[in-house]
Write a protein that holds these residues in place. Structure first.
Motif, PDB file in Angstrom:
ATOM      1  N   HIS A 142       0.830  -1.204   0.000  1.00 32.83           N
ATOM      2  CA  HIS A 142       0.000   0.000   0.000  1.00 32.83           C
ATOM      3  C   HIS A 142       0.868   1.259   0.000  1.00 32.83           C
ATOM      4  N   LYS A 143       0.504   2.202  -0.837  1.00 35.09           N
ATOM      5  CA  LYS A 143       1.140   3.514  -0.802  1.00 35.09           C
ATOM      6  C   LYS A 143       0.273   4.389   0.090  1.00 35.09           C
ATOM      7  N   GLU A 144       0.872   4.987   1.083  1.00 36.72           N
ATOM      8  CA  GLU A 144       0.125   5.821   2.027  1.00 36.72           C
ATOM      9  C   GLU A 144      -0.269   7.133   1.355  1.00 36.72           C
ATOM     10  N   LEU A 145      -1.553   7.431   1.411  1.00 34.92           N
ATOM     11  CA  LEU A 145      -2.067   8.698   0.887  1.00 34.92           C
ATOM     12  C   LEU A 145      -2.033   9.729   2.009  1.00 34.92           C
ATOM     13  N   THR A 146      -1.492  10.910   1.693  1.00 36.76           N
ATOM     14  CA  THR A 146      -1.339  11.917   2.738  1.00 36.76           C
ATOM     15  C   THR A 146      -1.916  13.279   2.378  1.00 36.76           C
ATOM     16  N   GLY A 147      -2.456  13.426   1.177  1.00 37.20           N
ATOM     17  CA  GLY A 147      -2.987  14.731   0.801  1.00 37.20           C
ATOM     18  C   GLY A 147      -3.959  14.638  -0.350  1.00 37.20           C
ATOM     19  N   LYS A 148      -4.674  15.721  -0.561  1.00 40.15           N
ATOM     20  CA  LYS A 148      -5.715  15.777  -1.585  1.00 40.15           C
ATOM     21  C   LYS A 148      -5.164  15.477  -2.976  1.00 40.15           C
ATOM     22  N   GLU A 181      -6.493  12.527  -5.470  1.00 40.18           N
ATOM     23  CA  GLU A 181      -6.986  12.808  -6.818  1.00 40.18           C
ATOM     24  C   GLU A 181      -6.188  12.055  -7.871  1.00 40.18           C
ATOM     25  N   ALA A 182      -4.874  11.988  -7.699  1.00 38.23           N
ATOM     26  CA  ALA A 182      -4.031  11.256  -8.650  1.00 38.23           C
ATOM     27  C   ALA A 182      -4.369   9.765  -8.631  1.00 38.23           C
ATOM     28  N   ALA A 183      -4.593   9.215  -7.444  1.00 36.89           N
ATOM     29  CA  ALA A 183      -4.947   7.792  -7.334  1.00 36.89           C
ATOM     30  C   ALA A 183      -6.260   7.516  -8.049  1.00 36.89           C
ATOM     31  N   LEU A 184      -7.258   8.348  -7.813  1.00 38.20           N
ATOM     32  CA  LEU A 184      -8.565   8.131  -8.418  1.00 38.20           C
ATOM     33  C   LEU A 184      -8.563   8.372  -9.931  1.00 38.20           C
ATOM     34  N   ALA A 185      -7.577   9.112 -10.425  1.00 38.50           N
ATOM     35  CA  ALA A 185      -7.469   9.393 -11.856  1.00 38.50           C
ATOM     36  C   ALA A 185      -6.810   8.246 -12.629  1.00 38.50           C
ATOM     37  N   THR A 186      -6.354   7.217 -11.933  1.00 35.49           N
ATOM     38  CA  THR A 186      -5.713   6.072 -12.582  1.00 35.49           C
ATOM     39  C   THR A 186      -6.669   5.442 -13.590  1.00 35.49           C
ATOM     40  N   ASP A 212      -7.636   2.317 -16.341  1.00 39.93           N
ATOM     41  CA  ASP A 212      -7.490   0.921 -16.762  1.00 39.93           C
ATOM     42  C   ASP A 212      -6.838  -0.006 -15.738  1.00 39.93           C
ATOM     43  N   ARG A 213      -6.840   0.386 -14.488  1.00 36.55           N
ATOM     44  CA  ARG A 213      -6.378  -0.469 -13.390  1.00 36.55           C
ATOM     45  C   ARG A 213      -7.337  -0.266 -12.224  1.00 36.55           C
ATOM     46  N   TYR A 214      -7.439  -1.297 -11.404  1.00 34.67           N
ATOM     47  CA  TYR A 214      -8.205  -1.134 -10.177  1.00 34.67           C
ATOM     48  C   TYR A 214      -7.404  -0.282  -9.207  1.00 34.67           C
ATOM     49  N   VAL A 215      -8.112   0.523  -8.444  1.00 35.30           N
ATOM     50  CA  VAL A 215      -7.506   1.311  -7.368  1.00 35.30           C
ATOM     51  C   VAL A 215      -8.187   0.852  -6.085  1.00 35.30           C
ATOM     52  N   PHE A 216      -7.381   0.309  -5.186  1.00 35.17           N
ATOM     53  CA  PHE A 216      -7.877  -0.207  -3.919  1.00 35.17           C
ATOM     54  C   PHE A 216      -7.467   0.766  -2.823  1.00 35.17           C
ATOM     55  N   ILE A 217      -8.440   1.291  -2.100  1.00 38.25           N
ATOM     56  CA  ILE A 217      -8.167   2.208  -0.988  1.00 38.25           C
ATOM     57  C   ILE A 217      -8.530   1.488   0.309  1.00 38.25           C
ATOM     58  N   TYR A 218      -7.570   1.429   1.212  1.00 36.26           N
ATOM     59  CA  TYR A 218      -7.773   0.796   2.519  1.00 36.26           C
ATOM     60  C   TYR A 218      -7.741   1.905   3.567  1.00 36.26           C
ATOM     61  N   ALA A 219      -8.907   2.229   4.107  1.00 36.96           N
ATOM     62  CA  ALA A 219      -9.018   3.277   5.132  1.00 36.96           C
ATOM     63  C   ALA A 219      -9.011   2.599   6.498  1.00 36.96           C
ATOM     64  N   TYR A 220      -8.069   2.988   7.327  1.00 43.30           N
ATOM     65  CA  TYR A 220      -7.869   2.318   8.608  1.00 43.30           C
ATOM     66  C   TYR A 220      -7.507   3.317   9.682  1.00 43.30           C
ATOM     67  N   THR A 254      -2.726  -6.064 -11.300  1.00 47.07           N
ATOM     68  CA  THR A 254      -3.907  -5.396 -11.847  1.00 47.07           C
ATOM     69  C   THR A 254      -4.405  -4.227 -11.006  1.00 47.07           C
ATOM     70  N   THR A 255      -3.808  -4.042  -9.826  1.00 46.32           N
ATOM     71  CA  THR A 255      -4.375  -3.117  -8.846  1.00 46.32           C
ATOM     72  C   THR A 255      -3.302  -2.245  -8.219  1.00 46.32           C
ATOM     73  N   ASP A 256      -3.587  -0.956  -8.106  1.00 43.16           N
ATOM     74  CA  ASP A 256      -2.748  -0.049  -7.327  1.00 43.16           C
ATOM     75  C   ASP A 256      -3.370   0.057  -5.946  1.00 43.16           C
ATOM     76  N   ALA A 257      -2.628  -0.304  -4.922  1.00 41.69           N
ATOM     77  CA  ALA A 257      -3.152  -0.333  -3.558  1.00 41.69           C
ATOM     78  C   ALA A 257      -2.674   0.887  -2.776  1.00 41.69           C
ATOM     79  N   TYR A 258      -3.624   1.550  -2.148  1.00 35.92           N
ATOM     80  CA  TYR A 258      -3.341   2.730  -1.346  1.00 35.92           C
ATOM     81  C   TYR A 258      -3.964   2.554   0.034  1.00 35.92           C
ATOM     82  N   SER A 259      -3.420   3.258   0.984  1.00 36.73           N
ATOM     83  CA  SER A 259      -3.995   3.240   2.323  1.00 36.73           C
ATOM     84  C   SER A 259      -4.013   4.652   2.871  1.00 36.73           C
TER      85      SER A 259
END
Length: 105
Positions: A5-11, A15-20, A22-30, A48-53
């Motif tokens: 997981h790449k840690e998301l730290t800002g808007k 936005e860049a993650a959601l703009a991906t 042709d790939r799945y974007v997985f967001i893990y909110a914890y 197939t998936t870019d994973a973010y947290s």
């Protein structure tokens, strides 16, 4: 992505993650720590998936933006569109199986 997981730290990162495209974007909110199962799945679907947290205790704006009411929450997007959401992932293994099936397809 490297399979973790790449840690998301800002808007801008959100936005860049959601703009991906042709790939799945997985967001893990914890809150606190990423579960070992979540880390394992990030590696499993790396092809197939870019994973973010995001630790929503550190970034309350992300909690509001993603409408997270229960942690952990898993959200899958593709081309900016939300496809699947599971709140309380530990308590909902049958719902997480649906995400597993989606990311495996």
């Amino acid at each position: 992505m490297s399979g973790v997981h790449k840690e998301l730290t800002g808007k801008e990162e959100f936005e860049a993650a959601l703009a991906t495209k042709d790939r799945y974007v997985f967001i893990y909110a914890y809150e606190g720590e990423i579960s070992p199962k979540a880390a394992e799945n990030a590696k499993k679907y790396a092809a197939t998936t870019d994973a973010y947290s995001v630790d929503v205790s550190k970034y309350p704006k992300a909690k509001a933006s993603f409408k997270v009411e229960v942690t952990p929450t898993a959200i899958v997007f593709k081309n900016g569109e939300e496809l699947k959401r599971v709140e309380g992932t530990k308590e909902n293994p049958e719902k997480m199986k649906e995400i597993d099936d989606l990311l495996s397809s």
